[in-house]
Design an enzyme around this catalytic site. Structure first.
Site, PDB file in Angstrom:
ATOM      1  N   SER A 134     -29.323  -9.096  -7.020  1.00 57.49           N
ATOM      2  CA  SER A 134     -30.014  -8.196  -6.082  1.00 57.49           C
ATOM      3  C   SER A 134     -31.445  -8.674  -5.916  1.00 57.49           C
ATOM      4  O   SER A 134     -32.017  -9.283  -6.843  1.00 57.49           O
ATOM      5  CB  SER A 134     -30.029  -6.768  -6.646  1.00 57.49           C
ATOM      6  OG  SER A 134     -30.905  -5.957  -5.899  1.00 57.49           O
ATOM      7  N   TYR A 147     -31.839  -1.225 -13.993  1.00 54.57           N
ATOM      8  CA  TYR A 147     -31.096  -1.909 -12.935  1.00 54.57           C
ATOM      9  C   TYR A 147     -31.797  -3.206 -12.546  1.00 54.57           C
ATOM     10  O   TYR A 147     -31.168  -4.273 -12.498  1.00 54.57           O
ATOM     11  CB  TYR A 147     -30.943  -1.004 -11.710  1.00 54.57           C
ATOM     12  CG  TYR A 147     -30.251  -1.706 -10.562  1.00 54.57           C
ATOM     13  CD1 TYR A 147     -28.892  -1.971 -10.620  1.00 54.57           C
ATOM     14  CD2 TYR A 147     -30.963  -2.129  -9.437  1.00 54.57           C
ATOM     15  CE1 TYR A 147     -28.251  -2.645  -9.587  1.00 54.57           C
ATOM     16  CE2 TYR A 147     -30.335  -2.796  -8.401  1.00 54.57           C
ATOM     17  CZ  TYR A 147     -28.974  -3.054  -8.477  1.00 54.57           C
ATOM     18  OH  TYR A 147     -28.343  -3.725  -7.459  1.00 54.57           O
TER      19      TYR A 147
HETATM   20  N1  LIG Z   1     -25.920  -1.948  -1.390  1.00 55.55           N
HETATM   21  C1  LIG Z   1     -27.112  -2.390  -1.781  1.00 55.55           C
HETATM   22  O1  LIG Z   1     -28.160  -1.929  -1.291  1.00 55.55           O
HETATM   23  C2  LIG Z   1     -27.186  -3.514  -2.795  1.00 55.55           C
HETATM   24  C3  LIG Z   1     -28.338  -4.296  -2.822  1.00 55.55           C
HETATM   25  C4  LIG Z   1     -28.430  -5.316  -3.739  1.00 55.55           C
HETATM   26  C5  LIG Z   1     -27.381  -5.580  -4.611  1.00 55.55           C
HETATM   27  N2  LIG Z   1     -26.264  -4.798  -4.571  1.00 55.55           N
HETATM   28  C6  LIG Z   1     -25.184  -5.097  -5.530  1.00 55.55           C
HETATM   29  O2  LIG Z   1     -23.975  -5.284  -4.810  1.00 55.55           O
HETATM   30  C7  LIG Z   1     -22.865  -5.001  -5.653  1.00 55.55           C
HETATM   31  C8  LIG Z   1     -21.871  -4.144  -4.895  1.00 55.55           C
HETATM   32  O3  LIG Z   1     -22.465  -2.901  -4.594  1.00 55.55           O
HETATM   33  P1  LIG Z   1     -22.210  -2.143  -3.218  1.00 55.55           P
HETATM   34  O4  LIG Z   1     -23.481  -2.124  -2.494  1.00 55.55           O
HETATM   35  O5  LIG Z   1     -21.012  -2.663  -2.535  1.00 55.55           O
HETATM   36  O6  LIG Z   1     -21.991  -0.671  -3.784  1.00 55.55           O
HETATM   37  P2  LIG Z   1     -20.701   0.274  -3.777  1.00 55.55           P
HETATM   38  O7  LIG Z   1     -20.217   0.464  -2.389  1.00 55.55           O
HETATM   39  O8  LIG Z   1     -21.101   1.475  -4.563  1.00 55.55           O
HETATM   40  O9  LIG Z   1     -19.604  -0.568  -4.584  1.00 55.55           O
HETATM   41  C9  LIG Z   1     -19.656  -0.732  -5.983  1.00 55.55           C
HETATM   42  C10 LIG Z   1     -18.310  -1.247  -6.453  1.00 55.55           C
HETATM   43  O10 LIG Z   1     -18.372  -1.398  -7.884  1.00 55.55           O
HETATM   44  C11 LIG Z   1     -17.228  -0.776  -8.437  1.00 55.55           C
HETATM   45  N3  LIG Z   1     -17.499  -0.269  -9.771  1.00 55.55           N
HETATM   46  C12 LIG Z   1     -18.465   0.610 -10.137  1.00 55.55           C
HETATM   47  N4  LIG Z   1     -18.350   0.907 -11.445  1.00 55.55           N
HETATM   48  C13 LIG Z   1     -17.279   0.206 -11.894  1.00 55.55           C
HETATM   49  C14 LIG Z   1     -16.642   0.086 -13.169  1.00 55.55           C
HETATM   50  N5  LIG Z   1     -17.092   0.766 -14.240  1.00 55.55           N
HETATM   51  N6  LIG Z   1     -15.549  -0.719 -13.274  1.00 55.55           N
HETATM   52  C15 LIG Z   1     -15.085  -1.390 -12.204  1.00 55.55           C
HETATM   53  N7  LIG Z   1     -15.646  -1.332 -10.989  1.00 55.55           N
HETATM   54  C16 LIG Z   1     -16.737  -0.548 -10.841  1.00 55.55           C
HETATM   55  C17 LIG Z   1     -16.914   0.360  -7.483  1.00 55.55           C
HETATM   56  O11 LIG Z   1     -15.532   0.705  -7.571  1.00 55.55           O
HETATM   57  P3  LIG Z   1     -14.936   2.008  -8.298  1.00 55.55           P
HETATM   58  O12 LIG Z   1     -15.943   3.114  -8.164  1.00 55.55           O
HETATM   59  O13 LIG Z   1     -13.654   2.246  -7.563  1.00 55.55           O
HETATM   60  O14 LIG Z   1     -14.712   1.570  -9.708  1.00 55.55           O
HETATM   61  C18 LIG Z   1     -17.185  -0.290  -6.146  1.00 55.55           C
HETATM   62  O15 LIG Z   1     -16.056  -1.005  -5.720  1.00 55.55           O
HETATM   63  C19 LIG Z   1     -23.448  -4.348  -6.917  1.00 55.55           C
HETATM   64  O16 LIG Z   1     -23.466  -5.291  -7.957  1.00 55.55           O
HETATM   65  C20 LIG Z   1     -24.862  -3.973  -6.501  1.00 55.55           C
HETATM   66  O17 LIG Z   1     -25.742  -3.959  -7.596  1.00 55.55           O
HETATM   67  C21 LIG Z   1     -26.137  -3.776  -3.679  1.00 55.55           C
END
Ligand SMILES: NC(=O)c1ccc[n+]([C@@H]2O[C@H](COP(=O)([O-])OP(=O)(O)OC[C@H]3O[C@@H](n4cnc5c(N)ncnc54)[C@H](OP(=O)(O)O)[C@@H]3O)[C@@H](O)[C@H]2O)c1
Length: 255
Positions: A134, A147
């Protein structure tokens, strides 16, 4: 059999990775991992590649052991590993609570390291690892303390591993998005919307750039001019000033 493994496939960036990998790669299977099984089943019906649904909580060590056992039984070629599952909680370090901080570390760091270690046994020259970090990892962010630190770990880990694996030909790309329009902000704010919703892009262009950058063997994937500018500027500012300005921006909304 050649496969891709995508963690956090039930939502946001992970779901988009699965869809785009389905279009771009010819694979025997894509392994979809997350806790919400129903979501994974729905996704499996939207792609042409055959999907293996693995409803697992990756913050529990036993879940990675389950994947390890499965890989040992099937001995596939892992062409692509996308370590994407992760979350962040906003709030002051004390208010978030120790259990949540440790779970964040278990998922964002421990599971990523463990799965990378396991999958490398099934990867050869030309295979790719994508680690979703991130832009929060560029600087220490108060009220996003654990985080942002966890994502700094992911970046350093990815870069060091890239150099280590150079002779072997397996590449590692650290994807460092800014805010993206997913469920991330809702989780971060415990159901709230977060302040970035207006400027956040959808996952599709971020994932497309990440897959292109991984194919070009880039060490980083940065989407958007403001993230590139941030990654450049933070090199020149001492961490102390970055943390102080971040707390001024983040304010003292979190007690
Ligand atoms: N969106 C942003 O602004 C942003 C910015 C920078 C980086 N990121 C990074 O991008 C990645 C994906 O995030 P996203 O933005 O797509 O958010 P999201 O829509 O909330 O997706 C998060 C994913 O992680 C899974 N997850 C959460 N806890 C888990 C666990 N204990 N075991 C297995 N799976 C788990 C969730 O699935 P379940 O709940 O079904 O388990 C979901 O599929 C993350 O690493 C996040 O830090 C996001």
């Amino acid at each position: 059999m050649e496969i891709a493994i995508v963690t956090g496939a039930s939502s946001g960036l992970g779901r988009e990775f699965v869809k785009q990998i389905d279009h771009r790669y010819t694979l025997g299977e894509i392994w979809l991992i997350a806790r919400r099984e129903e979501r994974l089943r729905e996704l499996s019906q939207q792609i042409d590649t055959s999907a293996r649904i693995l409803p697992l909580d990756l913050s529990i060590r036993k879940s990675i052991d389950t994947i390890d056992d499965l890989l040992r039984d099937e001995n596939p070629q892992v062409r692509l590993l996308v370590n994407n599952a992760g979350y962040g909680k906003r709030g002051s370090f004390k208010s978030i609570g120790l259990d949540t901080q440790l779970q964040m570390i278990d998922l964002n760091i421990r599971a990523l390291v463990h799965l990378t270690n396991v999958c490398l046994n099934y990867m050869d020259a030309g295979d790719q690892i994508i680690q979703v970090a991130s832009s929060a990892g560029f600087l220490p962010i108060p009220n996003f303390t654990t985080y942002s630190a966890s994502k700094a770990f992911v970046m350093h880990f990815s870069n060091a591993l890239t150099a280590e694996l150079h002779g072997r030909g397996v590449t590692v790309t650290a994807v460092c998005p800014g805010p993206v329009n997913t469920e991330f902000q809702t989780v971060a704010h415990d159901g709230g919307k977060g302040e970035f919703r207006r400027i956040a892009p959808d996952p599709a262009p971020v994932v497309s750039k990440a897959l292109n950058d991984a194919s070009r063997q880039k060490w980083f994937s940065l989407y958007g001019w403001y993230i590139k500018l941030l990654s450049f500027l933070v090199r020149f500012v001492p961490k102390k000033y970055l943390a102080k300005s971040a707390i001024r921006y983040n304010g003292n909304r979190f007690k």
